[in-house]
Design a protein around this motif. Structure first.
Motif, PDB file in Angstrom:
ATOM      1  N   ILE A   1       3.177  -9.286 -14.292  1.00 36.46           N
ATOM      2  CA  ILE A   1       2.274  -8.313 -14.913  1.00 36.46           C
ATOM      3  C   ILE A   1       2.448  -6.931 -14.274  1.00 36.46           C
ATOM      4  O   ILE A   1       2.546  -5.913 -14.966  1.00 36.46           O
ATOM      5  N   ALA A   2       2.532  -6.911 -12.951  1.00 39.07           N
ATOM      6  CA  ALA A   2       2.702  -5.623 -12.270  1.00 39.07           C
ATOM      7  C   ALA A   2       4.022  -4.963 -12.669  1.00 39.07           C
ATOM      8  O   ALA A   2       4.074  -3.765 -12.955  1.00 39.07           O
ATOM      9  N   GLU A   3       5.100  -5.751 -12.740  1.00 38.23           N
ATOM     10  CA  GLU A   3       6.408  -5.192 -13.115  1.00 38.23           C
ATOM     11  C   GLU A   3       6.369  -4.624 -14.531  1.00 38.23           C
ATOM     12  O   GLU A   3       6.879  -3.535 -14.797  1.00 38.23           O
ATOM     13  N   ILE A   4       5.766  -5.369 -15.439  1.00 38.89           N
ATOM     14  CA  ILE A   4       5.759  -4.923 -16.835  1.00 38.89           C
ATOM     15  C   ILE A   4       4.835  -3.721 -17.006  1.00 38.89           C
ATOM     16  O   ILE A   4       5.102  -2.826 -17.810  1.00 38.89           O
ATOM     17  N   SER A   5       3.774  -3.654 -16.205  1.00 35.94           N
ATOM     18  CA  SER A   5       2.901  -2.481 -16.269  1.00 35.94           C
ATOM     19  C   SER A   5       3.644  -1.214 -15.842  1.00 35.94           C
ATOM     20  O   SER A   5       3.563  -0.182 -16.512  1.00 35.94           O
ATOM     21  N   THR A   6       4.366  -1.288 -14.743  1.00 32.82           N
ATOM     22  CA  THR A   6       5.078  -0.075 -14.308  1.00 32.82           C
ATOM     23  C   THR A   6       6.220   0.260 -15.272  1.00 32.82           C
ATOM     24  O   THR A   6       6.499   1.426 -15.519  1.00 32.82           O
ATOM     25  N   LEU A   7       6.847  -0.765 -15.810  1.00 31.04           N
ATOM     26  CA  LEU A   7       7.894  -0.514 -16.804  1.00 31.04           C
ATOM     27  C   LEU A   7       7.317   0.202 -18.026  1.00 31.04           C
ATOM     28  O   LEU A   7       7.906   1.179 -18.524  1.00 31.04           O
ATOM     29  N   SER A   8       6.162  -0.242 -18.500  1.00 33.89           N
ATOM     30  CA  SER A   8       5.524   0.408 -19.650  1.00 33.89           C
ATOM     31  C   SER A   8       5.234   1.868 -19.324  1.00 33.89           C
ATOM     32  O   SER A   8       5.447   2.764 -20.152  1.00 33.89           O
ATOM     33  N   GLN A   9       4.732   2.084 -18.115  1.00 34.23           N
ATOM     34  CA  GLN A   9       4.429   3.448 -17.708  1.00 34.23           C
ATOM     35  C   GLN A   9       5.692   4.312 -17.745  1.00 34.23           C
ATOM     36  O   GLN A   9       5.685   5.418 -18.277  1.00 34.23           O
ATOM     37  N   GLU A  10       6.786   3.772 -17.224  1.00 27.66           N
ATOM     38  CA  GLU A  10       8.054   4.528 -17.215  1.00 27.66           C
ATOM     39  C   GLU A  10       8.518   4.882 -18.612  1.00 27.66           C
ATOM     40  O   GLU A  10       8.983   5.991 -18.866  1.00 27.66           O
ATOM     41  N   ILE A  11       8.406   3.899 -19.507  1.00 25.15           N
ATOM     42  CA  ILE A  11       8.878   4.150 -20.878  1.00 25.15           C
ATOM     43  C   ILE A  11       7.979   5.186 -21.555  1.00 25.15           C
ATOM     44  O   ILE A  11       8.466   6.108 -22.206  1.00 25.15           O
ATOM     45  N   LEU A  12       6.673   5.039 -21.363  1.00 22.64           N
ATOM     46  CA  LEU A  12       5.734   5.989 -21.958  1.00 22.64           C
ATOM     47  C   LEU A  12       6.018   7.411 -21.467  1.00 22.64           C
ATOM     48  O   LEU A  12       5.950   8.365 -22.245  1.00 22.64           O
ATOM     49  N   LEU A  13       6.337   7.527 -20.182  1.00 22.23           N
ATOM     50  CA  LEU A  13       6.533   8.856 -19.592  1.00 22.23           C
ATOM     51  C   LEU A  13       7.986   9.332 -19.629  1.00 22.23           C
ATOM     52  O   LEU A  13       8.293  10.405 -19.116  1.00 22.23           O
ATOM     53  N   SER A  14       8.870   8.537 -20.216  1.00 21.80           N
ATOM     54  CA  SER A  14      10.278   8.952 -20.254  1.00 21.80           C
ATOM     55  C   SER A  14      10.407  10.215 -21.097  1.00 21.80           C
ATOM     56  O   SER A  14       9.698  10.401 -22.088  1.00 21.80           O
ATOM     57  N   PRO A  15      11.318  11.112 -20.697  1.00 19.29           N
ATOM     58  CA  PRO A  15      11.506  12.359 -21.447  1.00 19.29           C
ATOM     59  C   PRO A  15      11.782  12.075 -22.924  1.00 19.29           C
ATOM     60  O   PRO A  15      11.308  12.785 -23.803  1.00 19.29           O
ATOM     61  N   GLU A  16      12.529  11.017 -23.176  1.00 18.45           N
ATOM     62  CA  GLU A  16      12.866  10.648 -24.551  1.00 18.45           C
ATOM     63  C   GLU A  16      11.592  10.443 -25.378  1.00 18.45           C
ATOM     64  O   GLU A  16      11.489  10.918 -26.511  1.00 18.45           O
ATOM     65  N   PHE A  17      10.642   9.728 -24.783  1.00 23.45           N
ATOM     66  CA  PHE A  17       9.432   9.412 -25.536  1.00 23.45           C
ATOM     67  C   PHE A  17       8.457  10.593 -25.574  1.00 23.45           C
ATOM     68  O   PHE A  17       7.928  10.937 -26.633  1.00 23.45           O
TER      69      PHE A  17
END
Lengths: 497, 497
Positions: free
Chosen positions: B47-63
């Motif tokens: 859960i912790a890994e997927i939470s930080t991954l979601s955060q990264e994707i949300l904040l990625s310059p692309e997104f």
């Protein structure tokens, strides 16, 4: 266990991929066990999205360069080398598959699965044939992308069983086929193992059968704090992690050996996962090394242990306590019912003796499909012809024939041969143990199940994916796949009884 | 619905984030309903890994650049603007939280949860206090990162309820507190709703109670092909998708209203999710807009519909059929049992009248914690003092006091006030419907549950997260949170009966 700093760093990064795999495993489990029908569209897309995301992360320059760096480290121990090996293999496979193809396979197989379920219910192959055609097309495309030495089927086999070639399977079956035929003929004419047992027709109460399964698992010391038993139409095992391994069975209300041996079979799979070295938790080594080796564990427990006289004797009190009707039968009756040989059109209902013919048939058809040498619409007839040739029975419906298995709808062409591999390896392990004076049958007699589990842990389980399947067999059993031992085992059990 | 090309592109990209959210939701559900204890370490990390991954994707310059581009589009319709609004809010929140803090909160709360469970079992606050101290520390850090106008608590409130400020909650309670006090005093002295009902002690068979719950859900037309009912220690609803919404309840074996009204409560939550516009599937609009609005739906069904005389009458045959003992009571007895008012130290067992005092207590303590104005070790005494002041009872154990709720162990400080918000809004909706000649009580009488669901769909559900909570209320009910109506409702029901 993991001392090299680069490897340690790599394993830390790998946790993210592990987490995505864990999520996918849970979604897969939930699909079969819990999900309401309405959820399937959203679930399908979630799985496809997470699959392509995993691929992207695996192939990201950040990750691949770390794997590359790890590959160049010197003095890695076996486990560290195992990590590098598994990741390099995953990367090399994933690199070759275009994301769009991966997504298309994932989406197509979701739709194909529903079409297959429909087609099966309605006994109408035409509802599924278009989907199968597309899956074959995509599988050929996949094989071309992956590359192969001799024929496209090699590429798919290798996906499910690292290092397995079509030639290996051909060799195995050219030994098995005539020898199995001889033994089956003998058994059918002799009628000791081939007969109508009244136990096949005895109806059971599902709640009582659940108690039987629970107590059999207790006896096998299944760790309930690290696993579950649930119900699903097709029994399976799902290792969500080294400390959460779930199995399923089904309850049809009659012929209780089906429900019981599904449990013992899945228990074998689960025990493999549960006995992997805890140091491998959340690493690339944290699962059984291949489908074939995995199946060897399930078949070992289901057939070699489970269908033995000693095991029958051991669990008889549990049966008598809950099912009641078994009290009217002695241990010998029940043993013969467990070991019953009876050609059936359905693979999952097949006895251990006729089982491999079902795989041979599928192997031959899949090979033809992959070579593009067969028209999909001719498949049902060909299936039935082969079934008649091998087992003397002709399926009366698509449901009993070509539509019986879920695998093709999942785009899992190349999967079936690993079942026969498992059967063979289970017999190799049996021979290895008995040959080294480790008498499994005596141990069952003495209720020393834990000793057998411990032995299998040391022999196979604890290594997880450290060694390639063939390497593991050579290292631990002294040779690779050898079909001789299963024939020896069959002869001893079914001819020499 | 979504016509703008940039928005459509954005929604396509968003599917990946949705998929990760779906996976996390499933893991959360599984934690409570199925997971064997052994799986918790691996699950926590997943859960912790997927939470930080979601955060990264949300904040990625692309997104983020795509969201920025979408924000600049002209002539967006309400739904498209809703998409942009929700994503901008998520991004602006996530941008402010360092990934390391997010990971630490996730990991700490996993450990704290287990410590809390232990502490509760052993009735030993000291086993949990260190964890709570750390959670308060991390929550203050979180509030500082998020920023706030007046006090740290504002930042946390806004996380759970967009736009809600501490001042709003203070205002609500300064109206509620004296008025509730008056009504409770009246009820306690009058003893029509305050009495010992023998039904509290009637024991039920769990299998029979399951039948009751199932049939009540049938009557409420719960769509079983798009949802499930399971068992968990703390009842909850989990929307995995618009077509897979799962609720739970618990079975204690006595005082059947607890199990029943958990079901009706969670049904209210589920119906909100299930009636969101299907066009919002897998988009940022595909869930209820806030915890407070969500709670208004569960409370509407649980209290306003569920604890009404009309509903009691409607379900009496189901109770009589399965529980049997209810046949010895008339509808009036059962209605008074359902509407029983009885100060209890336990929030989840509180009646609708005393319930908000439990929230007031927690609100006051949380505010002190966030300001750093209280020593964690003084909390249990302060809790008990307040409980005595508000409801005249003093908890006899930590389990009955400070250790009763899971929320703080989950690091969910600022969550509790949304419960009172829900209570208030439910009464606002009731007033709105009755004021517009939509007589919910008559409809229940006529078994026209579907009409009530349809009305709530049009009023609230179908919009999903399109509008901010306060905007939605203004648009659909004509005003924001107003505590007046719940007092009117209480007076009508408990004083004017």
């Amino acid at each position: 266990m993991f001392e090299n700093e680069v490897i340690k760093d790599l394993l830390k990064k790998y946790k993210r991929l592990w987490a995505l795999g864990h999520a996918r495993a849970l979604m897969g489990w939930d699909n079969e066990v819990n999900m309401p029908r309405g959820g399937s569209e959203e679930r399908g897309i979630a799985i496809a999205e997470i699959s392509t995301l995993s691929q992207e992360i695996l192939l990201s320059p950040e990750f691949t360069s770390l794997v590359e760096k790890a590959s160049k480290q010197e003095d890695l121990n076996d486990y560290e080398e195992g990590v590098v090996r598994v990741l390099n293999r995953d990367i090399s496979i994933m690199k070759k598959i275009p994301p769009s193809l991966l997504y298309e396979i994932s989406e197509t197989s979701q739709r194909a699965f529903h079409a297959w379920r429909d087609a099966r219910e309605k006994n109408d192959f035409s509802l599924f044939s278009k989907h199968l055609e597309k899956i074959v097309k995509l599988s050929i495309e996949l094989a071309e992308k992956l590359g192969y030495e001799k024929e496209p089927y090699d590429a798919l086999l290798d996906l499910f069983e690292e290092g397995l070639r079509t030639d290996d399977v051909v060799n195995i079956f050219s030994y098995l086929k005539p020898n199995m035929k001889k033994i089956v003929d003998k058994v059918l004419s002799e009628k000791y193992y081939y007969f109508d047992s009244p136990l096949e027709k005895e109806r059971y109460d599902i709640e009582k059968m659940k108690q039987v399964n629970k107590e059999v698992l207790d006896l096998l010391e299944f760790p309930w704090d690290r696993g579950r038993l649930d119900i699903s139409p097709h029994p399976f095992t799902n290792g969500l992690g080294l400390n959460d391994v779930r199995i399923t069975t089904r309850y049809e209300g009659f012929d209780f050996k089906r429900s019981l041996f599904s449990v013992v079979h899945e228990f074998g799979h689960a025990t493999y996962e549960l006995q992997i070295d805890q140091n491998f938790k959340m690493t690339p080594l944290a699962s059984g090394v291949s489908l074939g080796i995995h199946e060897s564990q399930s078949r070992f427990w289901e057939n070699i242990i489970g269908r033995s006289k000693q095991f029958t004797e051991l669990i008889k009190p549990i049966l008598d306590k809950h099912l009641g009707f078994t009290r009217n039968y002695d241990t010998e009756d029940i043993y013969r019912y467990f070991a019953l040989v009876k050609p059936s059109p359905i693979r999952t209902e097949a006895d251990e003796l006729t089982y491999n013919f079902h795989i041979l048939l599928r192997f031959e058809l899949e090979r033809l499909m992959l070579k593009g040498e067969i028209n999909i619409n001719d498949l049902p007839e060909l299936w039935n012809d082969k079934m008649e040739e091998y087992l003397g029975i002709r399926p009366k419906s698509y449901k009993e024939g070509i539509l019986q298995d879920v695998h093709w709808s999942h785009a899992d062409l190349g999967y079936f041969p690993t079942y026969t591999l498992g059967n063979i390896v289970a017999a190799q392990i049996r021979e290895h143990l008995l040959g080294n004076n480790f008498n499994i049958y005596e141990l069952v007699n003495e209720k020393r199940i834990r000793d057998i589990k411990e032995k299998l842990k040391e022999l196979i389980h604890k290594y997880g994916s450290t060694y390639r399947p063939k390497d593991l067999l050579r290292k631990q059993l002294g040779e690779e796949y050898n079909p001789k031992y299963i024939i020896d085992y069959f002869e001893e059990k079914y001819v020499g009884h």
